[in-house]
Enzyme design. Structure first.
Site, PDB file in Angstrom:
ATOM      1  N   LYS A  53      -8.072  -7.302  11.428  1.00 24.00           N
ATOM      2  CA  LYS A  53      -7.922  -7.493   9.977  1.00 24.00           C
ATOM      3  C   LYS A  53      -7.205  -9.000   9.790  1.00 24.00           C
ATOM      4  CE  LYS A  53      -8.510  -2.646   9.223  1.00 24.00           C
ATOM      5  NZ  LYS A  53      -7.805  -1.211   9.239  1.00 24.00           N
ATOM      6  N   GLN A  97      -2.534   1.539   8.768  1.00 22.09           N
ATOM      7  CA  GLN A  97      -3.312   1.676   9.734  1.00 22.09           C
ATOM      8  C   GLN A  97      -3.446   3.151  10.063  1.00 22.09           C
ATOM      9  OE1 GLN A  97      -5.823  -0.515  10.679  1.00 22.09           O
ATOM     10  NE2 GLN A  97      -6.738   1.404  11.582  1.00 22.09           N
ATOM     11  N   ASP A 120      -7.568   0.278   0.733  1.00 18.96           N
ATOM     12  CA  ASP A 120      -8.378   1.066   1.250  1.00 18.96           C
ATOM     13  C   ASP A 120      -9.191   1.954   0.598  1.00 18.96           C
ATOM     14  OD1 ASP A 120      -8.768   0.637   4.178  1.00 18.96           O
ATOM     15  OD2 ASP A 120      -6.964   1.805   4.504  1.00 18.96           O
TER      16      ASP A 120
END
Ligand code: NDP
Length: 282
Positions: A53, A97, A120
């Site tokens: 990422k 995460q 997200d």
């Protein structure tokens, strides 16, 4: 004759567009776009995802802020960090995460991410907006699937779409996106009866199950578009999808391979969402 959808090539194309968008944003507003990534603990797979990422951010000119907390970080510590990032103007997107180490309340931590920074697309408000077909930040993996279908020129309107899997991060948002695009959508799961019969009527079949080579050729309609979200290891430890690729592909009009299909699109859509979040913040 089937066509293999090249997720890597689509991903490269979209990243170029994102890089241009990031450049334009910097010129127009005189500031950088920032993504904060929070990793708690030392899970190996999560470390790889986080590294990729950060690398993706570098590639398109997004500034990344990485925060590494130890596995024994307390709920209060993680909450404090996310709350700080929530009000930090240099941060346009926040990604925590998952999975978080046991003992941490992930839902409470995620609820501290403002809807405008939820890159997200997991927060209740973004999911609600998706259901209402209103502009929002959409979960990266299903949004990546939609982008691939769009870029391939695959028609969705009026088609029979079957999504196998109903998780909050893949199956459900995938079904909603297809419905918003005017498909007739059926969602299947582990309690579904006549799975084979339902799948074999699909013009567009999306597998998001997490079981190696589960979708076999007898479950697929001749000429179907088959999208394989699954990421599993086969009996030899080799990466494979939820679709029995070798036997299914001859029946399809389009199919995504694993690796190299849906996977590469997921981080790209995270970068896309970060640019979107930044544009909406000004
Ligand atoms: P989950 O385990 O959260 O969900 C799996 C879904 O599959 C559930 O809805 C489950 O049904 C359903 N299912 C399980 N067994 C069967 C069965 N025998 N018949 C029909 N349905 C079944 O997984 P995720 O949605 O998180 O992920 C799915 C796959 O996608 C995994 O392989 C994952 O690694 C991969 N993935 C890939 C990404 C990428 O970037 N390429 C990103 C995210 C995930 P029920 O609800 O009834 O339990």
């Amino acid at each position: 004759m089937h066509k293999i959808i090249d997720g890597k090539a689509h991903s490269r194309g979209i990243r170029q567009e994102i890089a241009q968008g990031v450049q334009q944003f910097k010129q127009q507003y005189g500031k950088e776009i920032g993504l904060a990534v929070v990793l708690v603990g030392d899970d190996g797979a999560s470390q790889v995802y986080v590294r990729n990422k950060i690398k993706g951010c570098e590639e398109v000119g997004i500034k990344s802020f990485a925060y590494y907390l130890p596995a024994d970080a307390s709920q209060a510590q993680v909450e404090e960090l996310v709350s700080e990032l929530a009000v930090n103007d240099a941060v346009h997107g926040i990604l925590v995460q998952l999975p978080l180490p046991e003992g941490l309340d992930a839902q409470r931590i995620l609820s501290l991410i403002p809807v405008s920074k939820d890159v997200d697309g997991f927060c209740e408000s973004n999911i609600g907006s998706l259901c209402l077909n209103r502009p929002c930040l959409v979960a990266c993996t299903p949004n990546g699937v939609m982008k691939m279908l769009e870029r391939e020129g695959i028609e969705i309107k009026g088609k029979n779409a079957v999504v196998v899997g109903r998780s909050n991060i893949v199956g459900k948002p995938m079904a909603m996106l297809l419905l918003n695009a005017d498909a007739t959508v059926t969602v299947c799961h582990s309690k579904t009866q006549n799975l084979k019969e339902i799948c074999s009527k699909a013009d567009i079949l999306v597998a998001a199950i997490g079981r190696a080579k589960f979708i076999t050729a007898d479950m697929v309609k001749e000429g179907a578009v088959v999208i394989d979200v699954g990421m599993n290891r086969d009996e030899n430890g080799k990466l494979c999808g939820d679709v029995d690729y070798e036997n299914v592909r001859e029946k399809c009009s389009y199919i995504t391979p694993v690796p190299g299909g849906v996977g590469p699109m997921t981080i790209t859509m995270l970068l896309y969402n970060t640019l979107e979040a930044a544009k909406r913040s000004v």
